[in-house]
Design a protein around this motif. Structure first.
Motif, mmCIF file in Angstrom:
data_model
loop_
_atom_site.group_PDB
_atom_site.id
_atom_site.type_symbol
_atom_site.label_atom_id
_atom_site.label_comp_id
_atom_site.label_asym_id
_atom_site.label_seq_id
_atom_site.Cartn_x
_atom_site.Cartn_y
_atom_site.Cartn_z
ATOM 1 N N UNK A 190 -28.527 -46.656 -60.498
ATOM 2 C CA UNK A 190 -29.033 -47.589 -61.443
ATOM 3 C C UNK A 190 -30.171 -48.256 -60.736
ATOM 4 N N UNK A 191 -29.765 -48.878 -59.677
ATOM 5 C CA UNK A 191 -30.443 -49.728 -58.705
ATOM 6 C C UNK A 191 -31.867 -48.877 -58.062
ATOM 7 N N UNK A 192 -31.667 -47.711 -57.781
ATOM 8 C CA UNK A 192 -32.624 -46.946 -56.986
ATOM 9 C C UNK A 192 -33.521 -46.274 -58.061
ATOM 10 N N UNK A 193 -33.163 -46.149 -59.196
ATOM 11 C CA UNK A 193 -34.078 -45.684 -60.246
ATOM 12 C C UNK A 193 -35.004 -46.891 -60.847
ATOM 13 N N UNK A 194 -34.152 -47.988 -61.042
ATOM 14 C CA UNK A 194 -34.895 -49.089 -61.465
ATOM 15 C C UNK A 194 -35.911 -49.661 -60.606
ATOM 16 N N UNK A 195 -35.872 -49.410 -59.204
ATOM 17 C CA UNK A 195 -36.708 -50.075 -58.203
ATOM 18 C C UNK A 195 -37.392 -48.970 -57.539
ATOM 19 N N UNK A 196 -37.430 -47.674 -57.812
ATOM 20 C CA UNK A 196 -37.992 -46.605 -57.287
ATOM 21 C C UNK A 196 -37.887 -46.253 -55.871
ATOM 22 N N UNK A 197 -36.613 -46.332 -55.505
ATOM 23 C CA UNK A 197 -36.308 -46.136 -54.224
ATOM 24 C C UNK A 197 -35.948 -44.799 -53.515
ATOM 25 N N UNK A 198 -35.664 -43.729 -54.426
ATOM 26 C CA UNK A 198 -35.264 -42.544 -53.897
ATOM 27 C C UNK A 198 -36.055 -41.893 -53.004
ATOM 28 N N UNK A 199 -37.513 -42.375 -53.052
ATOM 29 C CA UNK A 199 -38.421 -41.724 -52.325
ATOM 30 C C UNK A 199 -38.505 -41.673 -50.851
ATOM 31 N N UNK A 200 -37.822 -43.174 -50.507
ATOM 32 C CA UNK A 200 -37.722 -43.501 -48.922
ATOM 33 C C UNK A 200 -36.396 -43.194 -48.338
ATOM 34 N N UNK A 201 -35.292 -42.833 -49.174
ATOM 35 C CA UNK A 201 -34.066 -42.635 -48.487
ATOM 36 C C UNK A 201 -33.967 -41.313 -48.532
ATOM 37 N N UNK A 202 -33.153 -40.604 -47.298
ATOM 38 C CA UNK A 202 -32.886 -39.184 -47.252
ATOM 39 C C UNK A 202 -31.401 -39.013 -47.698
ATOM 40 N N UNK A 203 -30.244 -40.090 -47.586
ATOM 41 C CA UNK A 203 -29.078 -39.883 -48.258
ATOM 42 C C UNK A 203 -28.563 -41.065 -48.755
ATOM 43 N N UNK A 204 -27.385 -41.082 -49.717
ATOM 44 C CA UNK A 204 -27.003 -41.927 -50.182
ATOM 45 C C UNK A 204 -25.490 -42.014 -50.034
ATOM 46 N N UNK A 205 -24.698 -42.723 -49.543
ATOM 47 C CA UNK A 205 -23.351 -42.684 -49.398
ATOM 48 C C UNK A 205 -22.570 -43.834 -50.285
ATOM 49 N N UNK A 206 -21.813 -43.464 -51.036
ATOM 50 C CA UNK A 206 -21.139 -44.438 -51.923
ATOM 51 C C UNK A 206 -19.668 -44.527 -51.283
ATOM 52 N N UNK A 207 -19.232 -45.754 -51.478
ATOM 53 C CA UNK A 207 -17.821 -46.291 -50.912
ATOM 54 C C UNK A 207 -16.706 -45.671 -51.875
ATOM 55 N N UNK A 208 -16.969 -44.898 -53.077
ATOM 56 C CA UNK A 208 -16.195 -44.556 -53.906
ATOM 57 C C UNK A 208 -15.587 -43.302 -53.380
ATOM 58 N N UNK A 209 -16.082 -42.746 -52.547
ATOM 59 C CA UNK A 209 -15.928 -41.381 -51.800
ATOM 60 C C UNK A 209 -14.716 -41.216 -50.687
ATOM 61 N N UNK A 210 -14.497 -42.783 -50.561
ATOM 62 C CA UNK A 210 -13.444 -42.914 -49.349
ATOM 63 C C UNK A 210 -12.476 -43.670 -49.960
ATOM 64 N N UNK A 211 -11.329 -43.442 -49.443
ATOM 65 C CA UNK A 211 -10.051 -44.112 -49.928
ATOM 66 C C UNK A 211 -9.882 -45.507 -49.424
ATOM 67 N N UNK A 212 -10.469 -45.905 -48.233
ATOM 68 C CA UNK A 212 -10.469 -47.170 -47.578
ATOM 69 C C UNK A 212 -11.681 -47.739 -47.650
ATOM 70 N N UNK A 213 -11.859 -49.003 -48.001
ATOM 71 C CA UNK A 213 -13.405 -49.721 -47.889
ATOM 72 C C UNK A 213 -13.623 -50.275 -46.889
ATOM 73 N N UNK A 214 -15.035 -50.764 -46.601
ATOM 74 C CA UNK A 214 -15.029 -51.682 -45.480
ATOM 75 C C UNK A 214 -14.118 -52.766 -45.468
ATOM 76 N N UNK A 215 -13.533 -53.268 -44.288
ATOM 77 C CA UNK A 215 -13.934 -53.100 -42.978
ATOM 78 C C UNK A 215 -13.664 -51.846 -42.179
ATOM 79 N N UNK A 216 -12.815 -50.718 -43.216
ATOM 80 C CA UNK A 216 -12.496 -49.369 -42.376
ATOM 81 C C UNK A 216 -13.939 -48.776 -42.224
ATOM 82 N N UNK A 217 -14.031 -48.015 -41.047
ATOM 83 C CA UNK A 217 -15.343 -47.666 -40.478
ATOM 84 C C UNK A 217 -15.759 -46.263 -41.170
#
Length: 218
Positions: A119-146
């Protein structure tokens, strides 16, 4: 030389923290639980799932964690769509464009859900600049876990010591520190309760950085 910059999103690229706070506290009212500002500050940098796992334990909630997550996201999405003054953090768009134009790889590694990042990337047209998007929902432990930053670094075009992280939260900086990645701490109005002391460098505005300075950090 730095070849990759790993950005947190909330509070670093876009100021969605007030929208998240609004959604959480609307939901807390519905659940009839009293979450103090001090307790809420400890959740900064955590995924929504981890927040509700902690709240479920702390307040003995009977609700399913997935149902809690969905309700909060519904409130957030409604607020996101109606909030006209949602904007990128001052100076960050110029920095992103400068880094991109100078051949520095950009990755976002955010505790936010994939839906929110999109939603953020579409609203502000940011996809063109970033090679990858990593979401915390894919990891069982949140930051501060590395884990999230270790994975982001594995996607980098260079070695881990050729990456930096830009973060604004205690948990995010702890995660970067634990991952062994150089960290730039961004201090903003929303981070006054956050401990940035483990960051390698602290800035107060993104005009303090540019591609040339970042390439030669460390």
């Amino acid at each position: 030389m730095i070849k990759t910059v790993i950005f947190d999103m909330d509070g670093v690229i876009v100021d969605t923290e007030p929208v998240h706070r609004y959604a959480y506290f609307q939901h807390f009212d519905e659940l009839e639980i009293s979450v103090t500002d001090d307790l809420f500050a400890t959740f900064t940098g955590n995924s929504t799932r981890n927040v509700f796992q902690k709240l479920k334990h702390a307040f003995g909630l009977d609700h399913d964690v997935e149902d809690l997550i969905q309700r909060k996201r519904n409130i957030f999405n409604d607020a996101f769509d109606t909030k006209k003054d949602l904007h990128l953090i001052e100076g960050v768009e110029d920095l992103i464009k400068d880094l991109y134009q100078n051949g520095i790889q950009l990755i976002v590694a955010s505790s936010a859900s994939k839906v929110t990042i999109e939603r953020v990337f579409n609203r502000f047209k940011l996809h063109q600049y970033f090679s990858d998007i990593v979401s915390g929902e894919d990891f069982p432990k949140s930051k501060p876990h590395p884990a999230i930053f270790e994975h982001a670094a594995s996607l980098a075009i260079g070695k881990k010591d050729e990456c930096i992280v830009i973060e604004d939260s205690t948990n995010g900086i702890e995660a970067s520190y634990a991952a062994g990645i150089f960290c730039v701490g961004y201090r903003s109005a929303n981070t006054k309760l956050q401990d940035l002391s483990k960051a390698d460098v602290i800035i107060n505005h993104f005009n303090e950085l540019n591609a040339e300075k970042i390439k030669n950090l460390k």
